[in-house]
Scaffold this active site. Structure first.
Site, PDB file in Angstrom:
ATOM      1  N   GLU A 114       0.861  -1.367  -0.162  1.00 37.34           N
ATOM      2  CA  GLU A 114      -0.118  -0.175  -0.050  1.00 37.34           C
ATOM      3  C   GLU A 114       0.898   1.223  -0.062  1.00 37.34           C
ATOM      4  OE1 GLU A 114      -4.046  -1.297   1.992  1.00 37.34           O
ATOM      5  OE2 GLU A 114      -2.673  -0.773   3.409  1.00 37.34           O
ATOM      6  N   ASP A 148      -8.351  -9.237   4.203  1.00 40.56           N
ATOM      7  CA  ASP A 148      -7.983  -7.971   5.053  1.00 40.56           C
ATOM      8  C   ASP A 148      -9.350  -7.939   6.131  1.00 40.56           C
ATOM      9  OD1 ASP A 148      -7.001  -5.878   6.195  1.00 40.56           O
ATOM     10  OD2 ASP A 148      -7.926  -4.490   4.560  1.00 40.56           O
ATOM     11  N   GLU A 160     -12.856  -2.265  12.052  1.00 40.56           N
ATOM     12  CA  GLU A 160     -12.616  -1.478  10.611  1.00 40.56           C
ATOM     13  C   GLU A 160     -14.075  -1.875   9.905  1.00 40.56           C
ATOM     14  OE1 GLU A 160      -9.081  -1.727   8.693  1.00 40.56           O
ATOM     15  OE2 GLU A 160      -9.887  -0.957   6.993  1.00 40.56           O
TER      16      GLU A 160
HETATM   17  C1  BDP Z   1      -6.242  -2.143   5.971  1.00 38.71           C
HETATM   18  C2  BDP Z   1      -6.636  -1.004   6.382  1.00 38.71           C
HETATM   19  C3  BDP Z   1      -5.544   0.058   6.338  1.00 38.71           C
HETATM   20  C4  BDP Z   1      -4.253  -0.382   7.069  1.00 38.71           C
HETATM   21  C5  BDP Z   1      -3.892  -1.809   6.219  1.00 38.71           C
HETATM   22  C6  BDP Z   1      -2.672  -2.510   6.881  1.00 38.71           C
HETATM   23  O1  BDP Z   1      -7.800  -0.348   5.765  1.00 38.71           O
HETATM   24  O2  BDP Z   1      -5.667   1.284   6.987  1.00 38.71           O
HETATM   25  O3  BDP Z   1      -3.006   0.315   6.966  1.00 38.71           O
HETATM   26  O4  BDP Z   1      -4.982  -2.584   6.512  1.00 38.71           O
HETATM   27  O5  BDP Z   1      -2.891  -3.545   7.732  1.00 38.71           O
HETATM   28  O6  BDP Z   1      -7.110  -2.942   6.565  1.00 38.71           O
HETATM   29  O7  BDP Z   1      -1.489  -2.216   6.571  1.00 38.71           O
END
Ligand code: BDP
Length: 702
Positions: free
Chosen positions: A282, A355, A383
């Protein structure tokens, strides 16, 4: 007076007797929830901490006993270094000659024993008739039981729904708030012994001297509670904080930079735990930026902290925008590196391959990495589970992952077995939970979200404890031991996860969230990155719905060991709860229940809707047993949850209807908004906010 007696009074006309008995129920005093699971001890009275400047673990232990041990038997704490069994924070409690003994190797083991004693007292689990010696021995399943805070230096908390960061970086190290020690005590009481203070999307500033001094202030405070401090590090820190111009892990100057940084950290914090790293994921920097591997990057950091006993938790949460199936990527990227990580590296794997969805199969990486230490990462913060507006007791999700058999070398290789240090190369074991803690008065936003923090700690100590036992312990300590309350509230908690799956994403659907804050539904949404859009995941079309991960599709099933591979590959044998995770099926596909897929979806959503309504009715009956403040706080959120459940169903099924052309059967709750209205609705929240209850689509609950 029991129910039968009341009924008899009514029948014989003794009505006043009934009224009298009802009005005798004493309404508990209002609580803001700040006292967590210590509520049964002294309500909302502030706990008196040891007043010494640098309290030791033993003075904390003595203080807990003197304030909270209410029995007549004295407690004697005994240390015995020869008890091998008691290594790793373990302890034995035993009752002998009208005395309670706490035996441990270390002061922190003894402190855990004392918290256990107090928990037994508060939950009615002390041995009743101690004629013969009664003994309990407890040893934690994992060496490191870790909270991951996604807290930023600017006090926001990524995916945090309980106010702002607990860590007031701007005030530290000068101002030490009482909450810091309350936090440490709460963690110690449930066995959590490590905390990563900052977001995995790490700001390089955390490694500056200025911030390290702030971190030291917290570490000093947490130490006597047995808590090791870790930091998330930005892989590009050398480039940001020095004039090296690179963060290449094979560059000698970069390695020297990290070695010097580790030396500096350990000179300030001798028991510093180590680093947590999100790399090449990301948009975060990582070794691949320099043509190196995850192993090159992880080992460089591991060697920097190794001389001091530190470890590196390297995350496997990686995926590229171009991937035809994101669920496969962690295995593809990490398997070629199996066996190439240093001994003090542990790969931190999210419970599922995508996720933290309401339900996912376990991540296949657990069953693949045979020569590398691995640990599980669970998400405590909600989340994807209605933030701090919804009551979802999420322990069943985590246990589902730990209990899953990976069949690594045949049966009985559960994720728990693999991660908990049972294998020879696995002396190092850990488990992590992404924290749901902020600076709101009740710590977690929703009173019941505290239960997830509690449950994570208890599960990390002993994954074999049942969800029922953990829920019951928490209810009794947080609210009351009243039998009716415990029974009813436990039923809500234990069913709440499946309810959430049903009203958000039944039958293996996943990621149908609106991108705006991951709160509400947005199945129609596209995105500049396909793998960030719901359409990529549900693949709803005229011919059906679901992601084909069978051998005719992306073949993600191949990453599971037999017999799971075959089980998941065939829609006839694939469990219903994962069927649309692994298969794209026609709308009229005949399910095991005999219903069509369309009808089964309608049915599952309806189960979720009905259950959220039943929670409101149950909670209404709990009114006499809970203080007004917490009663109301929970009540308004339960109402919102029930409305959100209809919103989820309407949005998902009305959108799917544009492909299936099928109707929502009339026996089910009918939509109150059109698809058009729902698509026009815009929720504007950032990734650290939970929506205000009155800013959400309006629904009537009949
Ligand atoms: C996702 C989230 C994000 C996190 C990412 C992570 O949306 O904000 O940075 O995972 O785990 O669930 O790095």
């Amino acid at each position: 007076m029991n129910l039968k007696a009341i009924a008899k009074c009514l029948m014989t006309g003794l009505f006043s007797c009934t009224l009298l008995s009802c009005s005798n129920v004493e309404q508990p005093a209002d609580s803001n929830g700040h006292s967590l699971w210590f509520h049964s001890l002294n309500g909302d009275e502030p706990f008196r901490f040891v007043t010494e400047e640098n309290p030791s673990t033993l003075s904390i232990l003595a203080n807990e006993l003197s304030q909270n041990w209410k029995q007549k038997e004295p407690v004697i704490v005994k240390f015995n270094d020869h008890q091998k069994l008691l290594a790793n924070d373990g302890y034995t409690l035993y009752w002998l000659h009208d005395t309670v003994w706490v035996q441990a190797n270390t002061p922190i083991g003894a402190l855990y024993g004392v918290y256990d004693l107090i928990r037994r007292q508060e939950t009615g689990n002390l041995p009743k008739h101690v004629k013969d010696m009664v003994q309990f021995t407890e040893v934690p399943a994992y060496d490191y039981r870790v909270l991951n805070h996604w807290d930023n230096p600017n006090l926001t908390v990524e995916r945090g729904y309980a106010g702002r960061s607990l860590w007031k970086w701007d005030e530290l190290p000068g101002n030490i708030r009482p909450e810091y020690e309350e936090y440490a005590r709460a963690n110690a009481s449930i066995g959590i012994n490590a905390t990563v203070l900052n977001n995995v999307n790490a700001d390089p500033c955390m490694l500056t001297r200025e911030y390290l001094l702030k971190v030291k202030a917290l570490a000093d405070l947490f130490r006597p509670y047995g808590i090791h401090v870790f930091l998330s590090v930005n892989f590009a820190a050398p480039k940001h904080l020095s004039d090296l111009g690179t963060s290449d892990p094979l560059n000698k100057n970069v390695r020297d930079w990290w070695n010097a940084k580790a030396k500096e950290i350990y000179s300030l914090i001798p028991d510093f735990g180590g680093f947590l790293v999100k790399a090449n994921s990301e948009g975060q920097s990582g070794p691949q930026d320099y043509g190196r591997t995850h192993a090159d990057g992880a080992n460089m950091l591991a060697r920097a902290v190794a001389p001091y006993g530190g470890i590196v938790m390297w995350r496997a949460f990686v995926y590229a925008a171009s991937s035809p199936d994101r669920a496969k990527q962690a295995v593809e990227e990490f398997m070629p590196l199996d066996g190439r990580f240093d001994d003090n590296v542990i790969i931190q794997i999210k419970n599922g391959p995508i996720d933290f969805q309401p339900r996912e199969p376990f991540s296949p990486l657990f069953g693949q990495m045979q020569k590398t230490r691995v640990m599980a990462e669970m998400q405590i913060t909600q989340e994807y589970l209605g933030h701090s507006n919804h009551l979802v007791f999420n322990l069943p999700t985590w246990k589902e992952c730990l209990d899953a058999d990976t069949y690594m070398h045949g049966p009985d290789y559960s994720v728990y077995y693999i991660t908990s240090g049972k294998k020879p190369f696995h002396e190092l074991s850990a488990i992590a939970g992404v924290a749901n803690i902020g600076d709101s008065v009740n710590w977690c936003g929703h009173h019941f979200a505290q239960a997830n923090w509690y449950a994570f700690g208890r599960m990390a100590w002993n994954p074999q404890l049942s969800a029922e036992q953990i829920a019951e312990e928490w209810i009794k300590q947080t609210f009351t031991s009243n039998k009716k309350f415990v029974r009813n509230v436990k039923e809500i908690m234990l069913t709440s996860r499946e309810t959430n799956v049903n009203y958000e994403m039944p039958l293996g659907l996943h990621h149908t969230f609106s991108g705006a804050g991951h709160y509400g539904p947005g199945p129609w949404e596209g995105s500049s990155r396909p793998d960030w859009s719901p359409k990529y995941y549900h693949k709803a079309a005229a011919d059906g719905v679901g992601f084909d991960r069978s051998d005719k599709g992306s073949n993600a099933v191949e990453q599971y060991n037999e017999p799971l591979r075959s089980l998941y590959n065939d829609p006839e044998s694939c469990p219903d709860e994962l069927i649309l995770w692994f298969h794209h099926l026609p709308w009229d596909y005949k399910m095991k229940s005999g219903r069509t897929l369309w009808d089964e979806l309608c049915y599952k959503f309806q189960c979720g809707i009905d259950k959220t309504r039943s929670y409101i009715r149950t909670w209404e009956k709990m009114r006499p047993y809970v203080d007004e403040k917490r009663y109301n706080d929970v009540y308004v959120k339960l109402v919102r949850q029930a409305k959100d459940a209809i919103w989820w169903r309407d949005a998902t099924m009305l959108y799917f209807q544009t492909f299936s052309g099928m109707e929502i059967p009339s026996k089910y709750t009918q939509p109150q908004h059109t698809l058009d209205e729902l698509q026009k609705f815009r929720l504007r929240i950032s990734n650290y906010e939970t929506p205000a209850l009155d800013k959400l689509p309006d629904y009537t609950l009949e």
